[in-house]
Design an enzyme around this catalytic site. Structure first.
Site, PDB file in Angstrom:
ATOM      1  N   LYS A   1      -0.805   7.070  -1.551  1.00  0.00           N
ATOM      2  CA  LYS A   1      -1.867   6.765  -2.507  1.00  0.00           C
ATOM      3  C   LYS A   1      -2.703   8.026  -2.750  1.00  0.00           C
ATOM      4  O   LYS A   1      -2.808   8.863  -1.859  1.00  0.00           O
ATOM      5  CB  LYS A   1      -2.762   5.641  -1.971  1.00  0.00           C
ATOM      6  CG  LYS A   1      -2.024   4.372  -1.546  1.00  0.00           C
ATOM      7  CD  LYS A   1      -1.486   3.599  -2.722  1.00  0.00           C
ATOM      8  CE  LYS A   1      -0.837   2.289  -2.261  1.00  0.00           C
ATOM      9  NZ  LYS A   1      -0.343   1.477  -3.383  1.00  0.00           N
TER      10      LYS A   1
ATOM     11  N   HIS B   1      12.100  -2.098  -4.479  1.00  0.00           N
ATOM     12  CA  HIS B   1      10.784  -2.630  -4.832  1.00  0.00           C
ATOM     13  C   HIS B   1      10.961  -3.749  -5.850  1.00  0.00           C
ATOM     14  O   HIS B   1      11.838  -3.679  -6.705  1.00  0.00           O
ATOM     15  CB  HIS B   1       9.885  -1.531  -5.400  1.00  0.00           C
ATOM     16  CG  HIS B   1       8.430  -1.903  -5.386  1.00  0.00           C
ATOM     17  ND1 HIS B   1       7.884  -2.804  -6.279  1.00  0.00           N
ATOM     18  CD2 HIS B   1       7.409  -1.518  -4.576  1.00  0.00           C
ATOM     19  CE1 HIS B   1       6.593  -2.946  -6.018  1.00  0.00           C
ATOM     20  NE2 HIS B   1       6.282  -2.188  -4.992  1.00  0.00           N
TER      21      HIS B   1
END
EC number: 4.1.1.39
Length: 477
Positions: free
Chosen positions: A175, A294
């Protein structure tokens, strides 16, 4: 008109619209071991009988259309048609029912999830006679399972490749997911892996944007991975996202990752598509790469209880298409996931044989025979206080992935990774000693924090963080 082209009504054809239930509702049908079985949650329009609605689903997802056609007489409808063989009420829902449909195996191309879904859910979900429709579950027959290669090698082979046993694997999504340069991104990867994580990860929408092109990211992350591996003596991995706008570009990225010598790459299997995913999975098997999956976009399809497709179906499809990890929710984090439902599809991902169990949302017994299993990935809003629950819920064969729960540590990325590794090792040791993680979890974390300042700091930061919302998708009463 030429005699060769002349048609006559006297040969048995009668034009017009027929009730679907006359042909496609067959309550006496005995299902075959080779049938694909489907459970649909059906919400018909007012005035449409359940038998007609269920038959319409069977018809429009197999051989039927809205009117009788001449060419019906040129094939064997009894051999190829879908059949609604059962209607079951939904407790507490007067306007809904579960329709069970059986499809002959010959309707589907071998080894093609794309074709399977095109038939079963491709058109019928827009049918006007239905207010809503949801595919709750599929039974994939052994004969069809054997046409798929599935995950590259399975859970045990991945553990052997990584030389990691007896505990869940630890990961972290880097992140902020967008905006970092490739060099700073690689630095974050190195710090997390050096601190004790097994994996770091590209987020689902990290592809090849102007601020960080894919080739630069691959190079810096690979450098970080090997540096951390050398320093720690542990095998490390970073999920390099190969998802791209075309299959050709996706494969170019996968080939480059293999040339770099990394152990694992990544794909967004729903936005990328099942054809692309199966192509990539075949390449990974042939070239010794693990494939992390994902599920970006899944909630568009599976979150609403009345319409769409349940994630357990998407999970089964992924196991067939191929992938070594897939995100599966956390139960305790920020993302949707009721406990029993989640455990149901986690077992469908990992186990070889799963019995029908409606208390966990499993409508059919599923035998995967020799198809390898998939590691479920718990990710989304989790931190060190969740570690006991995650270890207890998911067990050893899982990946526990902390993004903000690593990078949000007040001392930095490496201490955040240390805190998570210490918390995990403490929970595994406590479990192995016979302690109850569900009841003693907080105490176990506090005890470990006494000798780990990194864990103590993490505990203080996230002590009040909770995501207390009821799940939307729940079991029927």
């Amino acid at each position: 008109m030429s005699p060769q082209t002349e048609t006559k009504a006297s040969v048995g054809f009668k034009a017009g619209v027929k009730d679907y239930k006359l042909t496609y509702y067959t309550p006496d049908y005995e299902t075959k071991d080779t049938d694909i079985l489907a459970a649909f949650r059906v919400t018909p329009q007012p005035g449409v009988p359940p038998e007609e609605a269920g038959a319409a689903v069977a018809a429009e997802s197999s051989t039927g259309t809205w009117t009788t056609v001449w060419t019906d007489g040129l094939t064997s409808l009894d051999r190829y048609k879908g059949r609604c063989y059962g209607i079951e009420p939904v407790p507490g829902e007067e306007s809904q029912f579960i329709a069970y449909v059986a499809y002959p195996l010959d309707l589907f191309e071998e080894g093609s999830v794309t074709n399977m879904f095109t038939s079963i859910v491709g058109k019928v979900f827009g049918f006007k006679a239905l207010r809503a429709l949801r595919l709750e579950d599929l039974r994939i027959p052994i004969a069809y399972v054997k046409t798929f290669q599935g995950p590259r090698h399975g859970i045990q082979v991945e553990r052997d490749k990584l030389n990691k046993y007896g505990r869940p694997l630890l990961g972290c999504t880097i992140k902020p997911k967008l905006g970092l340069s490739a060099k700073n991104y690689g630095r974050a990867v190195y710090e997390c892996l050096r601190g004790g994580l097994d994996f770091t990860k590209d987020d689902e929408n990290v592809n090849s944007q102007p601020f960080m092109r894919w080739r630069d990211r691959f190079l810096f992350c690979t450098e970080a991975l090997f540096k951390a591996q050398t320093e720690t003596g542990e095998i490390k991995g970073h999920y390099l996202n190969a998802t791209a706008g075309t299959c050709e570009e996706m494969m170019k990225r996968a080939v480059f990752a293999r040339e770099l010598g990394v152990p694992i790459i990544m794909h967004d299997y729903l936005t990328g598509g099942f054809t692309a995913n199966t192509t990539l999975a075949h390449y990974c098997r042939d070239n010794g790469l693990l494939l992390h999956i994902h599920r970006a976009m899944h909630a568009v399809i599976d979150r609403q209880k009345n319409h769409g497709m349940h994630f357990r179906v998407l999970a089964k499809a992924l196991r067939m298409s191929g992938g070594d990890h897939i995100h599966s929710g956390t139960v305790v984090g920020k993302l949707e996931g009721e406990r029993e439902i989640t455990l149901g599809f986690v077992d469908l991902l990992r186990d070889d044989f799963i019995e029908k169990d409606r208390s966990r949302g499993i409508y059919f017994t599923q035998d995967w025979v020799s198809l390898p299993g998939v590691l479920p990935v718990a990710s989304g809003g989790i931190h060190v206080w969740h570690m006991p629950a995650l270890t207890e819920i998911f067990g050893d064969d899982s990946v526990l992935q902390f993004g903000g729960g690593t990078l949000g540590h007040p001392w930095g990325n490496a201490p955040g990774a240390v805190a998570n590794r210490v918390a995990l090792e403490a929970c595994v040791q406590a479990r192995n000693e016979g302690r109850d993680l569900a009841r003693e979890g907080n105490e176990i974390i506090r005890e470990a924090a006494k000798w780990s300042p990194e864990l103590a700091a993490a505990c203080e930061v996230w002590k009040a963080i909770k995501f207390e919302f009821n799940p939307v998708d729940t079991l029927d009463x």
